[in-house]
Design an enzyme around this catalytic site. Structure first.
Site, short mmCIF file in Angstrom:
data_model
loop_
_atom_site.label_atom_id
_atom_site.label_comp_id
_atom_site.label_asym_id
_atom_site.label_seq_id
_atom_site.Cartn_x
_atom_site.Cartn_y
_atom_site.Cartn_z
CG HIS A 250 -26.68 30.13 8.43
ND1 HIS A 250 -26.21 29.94 7.15
CD2 HIS A 250 -26.00 29.23 9.20
CE1 HIS A 250 -25.28 29.00 7.15
NE2 HIS A 250 -25.14 28.53 8.38
CG ASP B 63 -43.61 8.38 -10.70
OD1 ASP B 63 -43.33 8.93 -9.61
OD2 ASP B 63 -43.65 9.00 -11.77
CD1 TRP C 199 -30.77 26.44 15.26
CD2 TRP C 199 -32.39 25.03 14.63
NE1 TRP C 199 -30.39 25.17 15.61
CE2 TRP C 199 -31.36 24.28 15.23
CE3 TRP C 199 -33.52 24.35 14.15
CZ2 TRP C 199 -31.43 22.89 15.38
CZ3 TRP C 199 -33.58 22.97 14.30
CH2 TRP C 199 -32.55 22.25 14.91
CB SER D 126 -43.44 19.95 2.73
OG SER D 126 -42.39 19.46 1.94
CB SER D 127 -40.98 16.89 6.30
OG SER D 127 -40.08 17.90 6.01
CG HIS E 63 -30.45 13.69 19.00
ND1 HIS E 63 -29.31 14.47 19.03
CD2 HIS E 63 -30.05 12.48 18.59
CE1 HIS E 63 -28.28 13.75 18.68
NE2 HIS E 63 -28.69 12.53 18.41
CD GLU F 163 -34.59 17.97 11.10
OE1 GLU F 163 -35.63 17.28 11.06
OE2 GLU F 163 -34.13 18.57 10.12
CE1 TYR G 28 -27.21 9.98 14.64
CE2 TYR G 28 -28.66 11.09 16.19
CZ TYR G 28 -27.43 10.54 15.88
OH TYR G 28 -26.43 10.57 16.80
CB SER H 110 -23.51 2.54 2.05
OG SER H 110 -23.31 2.96 3.37
CG HIS I 11 -27.13 14.68 23.61
ND1 HIS I 11 -27.12 13.47 22.99
CD2 HIS I 11 -27.45 15.57 22.66
CE1 HIS I 11 -27.42 13.64 21.72
NE2 HIS I 11 -27.62 14.89 21.50
CG HIS I 12 -29.46 18.66 21.89
ND1 HIS I 12 -28.77 19.16 20.83
CD2 HIS I 12 -29.82 17.41 21.56
CE1 HIS I 12 -28.71 18.24 19.87
NE2 HIS I 12 -29.33 17.17 20.29
CB THR J 261 -21.63 6.21 14.74
OG1 THR J 261 -22.92 6.53 15.25
CG2 THR J 261 -21.25 7.23 13.69
CE LYS K 152 -25.14 3.33 9.36
NZ LYS K 152 -25.20 2.70 8.06
NE ARG L 229 -24.84 27.78 18.97
CZ ARG L 229 -25.78 26.85 18.76
NH1 ARG L 229 -26.02 25.93 19.67
NH2 ARG L 229 -26.46 26.83 17.64
#
Ligand SMILES: [Cu+2]
Lengths: 297, 543
Positions: free
Chosen positions: B78, B107, B149, B176-177, B260, B262, B264, B275, B309-310, B335, B338, B457
């Site tokens: 998932h 293009d 994951w 790809s990314s 991390h 990732e 963002y 925006s 922090h993870h 943040t 924003k 979890r």
């Protein structure tokens, strides 16, 4: 009136929340909304920080969402609102950069104090080694005061929970109880017995994969990692049974390796431990490799 | 030659003929954007299917439907499918469609690489999902990877050969990314129409430029980490094996150094979309354009230095815990800027609430709630209770579903008239929105309570005290399952019966994309447009 009823139920909810703050609670409650303060100084401190963080977020939320809602009501095109053309204001931009920093400091300061407290594992009166296995916990009593001990046992999911949790077992999880509490998946065969009013140091490691030893009421969550020894400490004042679970995914039975800590007065604990020590000595004395009473991993 | 030119003039475009030529060999940024978006939609449905299994099993205590190991495969897939298959490709699809249109480019800078970076993805996800398909259809193999994951060793390499399939899949997704990111950077830096200065670019282009740099920086790190997993499993190395002198925690440091940023990568483009939408429907220029750009850049910078922090409970030294707590809390500042700027944009505007605006407003509110729980998670002592509980699950679903996904849906409604030349049915879109608003909160809000009450979890079964909120959450999930069908129906109906859209589909929309006809012709800006400040997305941005 409908509103009065709603208000009453809201107040009842708040009262229930407030009650949570005072009564030590060993098992989670149905419809529980909030963290419980637990039974140690550290767990109370954690709870305070959690609540302070929650209040700060609520306050900011009221201001920000309030402003959005007012804007959405007052400045609707359908009500003839005409758009202003300004697009910046250095003064307010400075304010809303600086004010949040001050709010953050008010959060960071108490949090720092508690982190330092939590990290201070020295001057403990006894040491218990905790080892995570797939999918059970091993406990070794290393020492009490200056006296070394050799007590070791394995703690696994209690047999009734284990039968009930099999796929389509037909057994009712609501009927699994221990000590009068609903204990489905939160009960073990051999709980970790510890004394009250004693600074206990836990050294935590893993045998196969990473686990995490978590007992919410004690405010301890420590990863159990192969090849690494972590430590944590606690002082429990109230005798009681405190339940927790493995908190790091460790394979198929990750959800089925609970933790039960039984806190008893020191004299009772010392008696229990000496009995265990005697049994361990008996078991180890002959050369025969007798399997440990509690079952080996 | 002459006839060919005459022919194209007559038809005003020269789309390649035949499905294979048009789609498989496509080098057109609009077609490739469409491919990305269709792919993301399919993957979102697949990911939703997995979460359906998860929520169904969790509807009541006891195991009713699946074995724990299969449950773990579902949670793992998932996450991987939703992150790498749905959210990221959807944003890349939006970038493909919109970046050239917004900066006046004909293009993407590297059209053939663009084709390749898309067409790698179906192969990557075939690899990822094949072990599951094989297990379900033929009953062979051990099923998909089940170690989460985050792929933490030693657990991750305990799996069967699905581990190798998944690692190669991750490699392909990374390639790809990275190619997509290179393309976006090259396009933005080289193909802007004359006069489109960097600080005149729409915020969506800015946020994607910064996101692309994040991608290039961290995808190779992930590739390195999973390659070491691979050699640990198959070639006897001990990078993360304590018994061989390695360190399992090292993997976590490397993974979250990728992980991390990732996070963002999946939210900065959302900031950009919101925006664009809020000023249009507030009929007022974006408040604090430059502050928005700088805030995005600071968030991107901070994202590289907060990964710890993870991992507050892995046993970091005290100094490490404190440093990562302070650095993480600092993210709240840009943040916050924003969020305040979006609210100020609405303040004294002239608001109307078409579907894109509804999704954007919901984004601001619900993403902020996700930000609040993020701030609480940053507090180390409290994190010891939150870590690895449903509180975290609630947090990142608020950020990724009501954050990233809501912005994507808003963006599709917003630019749909430009893509197709047709309006959608506003009433049905409102039903879609309010239905989602109700059920997404029924689904995820109670998970905060579950986590605080002590539910870990990634468990397939739980104590009876957690039964009630889990049932509520599952009801919310079932409500959410209808939303992709609603969305697909609304878009299909619009294609068939929708009213014709004007070039400037929204009366107050600014930006170069609204200066070309709707639907946007196959080729746009073959000659660079002249830039007039009043056409720009954010008006006069010299201050
Ligand atoms: Cu475990």
């Amino acid at each position: 009136m409908k509103w009065a009823g709603l208000l009453r139920s809201k107040l009842g909810l708040l009262a229930a929340l407030a009650a949570c703050a005072n009564v030590a609670q060993a098992v989670p409650e149905r419809w529980q909304l909030n963290m419980t303060p637990g039974v140690t100084r550290v767990s109370h401190d954690i709870y305070q920080i959690h609540m302070w963080g929650l209040y700060v977020c609520c306050a900011i939320g009221i201001v920000v969402f309030g402003a959005m809602i007012i804007a959405m009501i007052r400045f609707r095109k359908s009500k003839g609102a005409v758009a202003a053309t300004w697009s910046h204001n250095t003064k307010v931009e400075i304010v809303w950069t600086v004010v949040p920093i001050l709010i953050l400091v008010s959060l960071a300061y108490p949090a720092t104090r508690v982190v330092i407290d939590m990290a201070y594992t020295e001057q403990s009166q006894m040491t218990v080694k905790i080892t995570g296995y797939q999918w059970k916990w091993g406990y070794d009593y290393i020492n009490v005061g200056d006296k070394p001990y050799h007590v070791h046992f394995i703690s696994r999911l209690d047999p009734l929970s284990d039968k009930t949790r099999q796929l389509r077992s037909g057994l009712d999880p609501w009927k699994v109880e221990d000590n009068g509490e609903p204990a489905y998946l939160l009960n073990v065969d051999h709980p970790l017995v510890v004394p009250t009013d004693t600074k206990i140091r836990f050294v935590v490691t893993g045998d196969d994969v990473i686990h995490a030893w978590w007992v919410p009421a004690l405010g301890i969550k420590q990863d159990a990692i192969p090849g690494i020894i972590n430590d944590a400490w606690t002082v429990i004042h109230d005798p009681g049974i405190y339940r927790g679970q493995c908190a790091e995914l460790c394979g198929q039975d990750h959800g089925f390796m609970p933790i039960v800590v039984k806190a008893v007065p020191m004299t009772e604990f010392q008696k229990w431990l000496d009995e265990q020590e005697a049994a361990a000595t008996r078991a180890n004395a002959p050369a025969a490799p007798a399997p440990a009473a509690a079952g080996a991993g | 030659m002459t006839t060919h030119v005459a022919h194209s003039d007559a038809h005003h475009d020269d789309k390649p003929h035949g499905f294979f030529n048009r789609w498989v060999c496509s080098t057109n940024h609009k077609d490739i954007g469409t491919l990305y978006l269709v792919f993301a939609f399919i993957m979102a449905c697949v990911g939703a299917l997995f979460s359906g299994v998860i929520r169904t099993e969790l509807a009541q205590p006891g195991l009713q439907f699946v074995q724990p190991y299969f449950f773990n495969q579902m949670t793992t897939l998932h996450a991987l499918v939703m992150i790498f298959g749905a959210i990221m490709p959807a944003f890349v699809g939006l970038a493909n469609w919109m970046v050239p249109l917004m900066i006046g480019a004909p293009d993407m800078a590297l059209p053939r690489m663009n084709n390749w970076s898309f067409w790698i993805l179906p192969f990557a996800f075939t690899l990822l999902l094949w072990p599951l398909v094989q297990y379900l259809l033929f009953g062979t193999g051990g099923g998909a990877i089940a170690g989460g994951w985050t792929l933490y060793p030693p657990l991750a390499i305990q799996g069967g050969d699905a581990v190798a399939f998944s690692i190669f899949a991750v490699h392909l997704m990374g390639i790809s990314s990275i190619m997509g990111a290179i393309n976006i950077i090259a396009t933005i830096l080289n193909l802007r129409a004359p006069g489109m200065d960097l600080l005149k670019m729409p915020l969506f282009v800015w946020t994607w430029l910064i996101t692309a740099f994040l991608l290039i920086a961290v995808m190779p790190v992930l590739a390195g980490a999973v390659t070491m997993l691979l050699t640990d499993k198959y070639f006897g190395t001990s990078f993360f094996n304590a018994a061989g002198g390695g360190d399992p925690v090292m993997f976590q440091h490397i993974f979250w150094f990728f992980g991390h940023p990732e996070v963002y990568i999946m939210i900065l483009p959302a900031f950009g979309i919101v925006s664009e939408i809020i000023p249009t429907f507030s009929r007022k220029p974006l408040f604090g354009y430059q502050a928005m750009v700088y805030a995005t850049a600071s968030i991107a910078f901070l994202s590289f230095i907060v990964w710890g922090h993870h991992m507050f409970t892995v046993g970091m030294p005290l100094g490490g815990e404190l440093y990562f707590m302070y650095a993480t809390m600092l993210i709240a500042v840009p943040t916050g800027v924003k969020v305040f700027n979006w609210v100020s944009t609405m303040w004294r505007g002239s608001l109307s609430f078409e579907a894109p605006m509804l999704w954007a407003i919901a984004f601001v509110i619900l993403f902020t709630i996700g930000g609040f729980s993020g701030l609480m998670l940053a507090l180390v002592p409290a994190d010891f209770q939150y870590q690895d509980t449903y509180f975290v699950v609630a947090h990142f679903h608020y950020v990724l579903v009501t954050g990233a996904l809501f912005s994507i849906i808003g963006a599709i409604y917003y630019w749909w008239p430009k893509w197709t030349g047709r309006m959608y049915n506003e009433t049905w879109a409102k039903v879609h929105f309010w239905w989602t608003m109700v059920f997404v909160n029924v689904l995820f809000f109670p998970q905060h309570f579950l986590g605080l009450a002590g539910m870990p979890r990634r468990i397939p079964d739980y104590n009876v005290a957690f039964a009630d909120w889990n049932l509520v959450s599952t009801i919310g999930a079932y409500g959410m399952f209808l939303t992709p069908f609603m969305f697909a129906f609304i878009l299909w109906h619009s294609l068939k019966k929708g009213a014709k859209a004007e070039a400037r589909a929204w009366e107050a929309a600014h930006g170069l994309e609204w200066t070309v006809p709707s639907p946007a012709p196959f080729h746009t800006f073959a000659t660079p447009p002249a830039i007039h400040d009043e056409d720009l997305a954010h008006g006069d941005v010299t201050h």
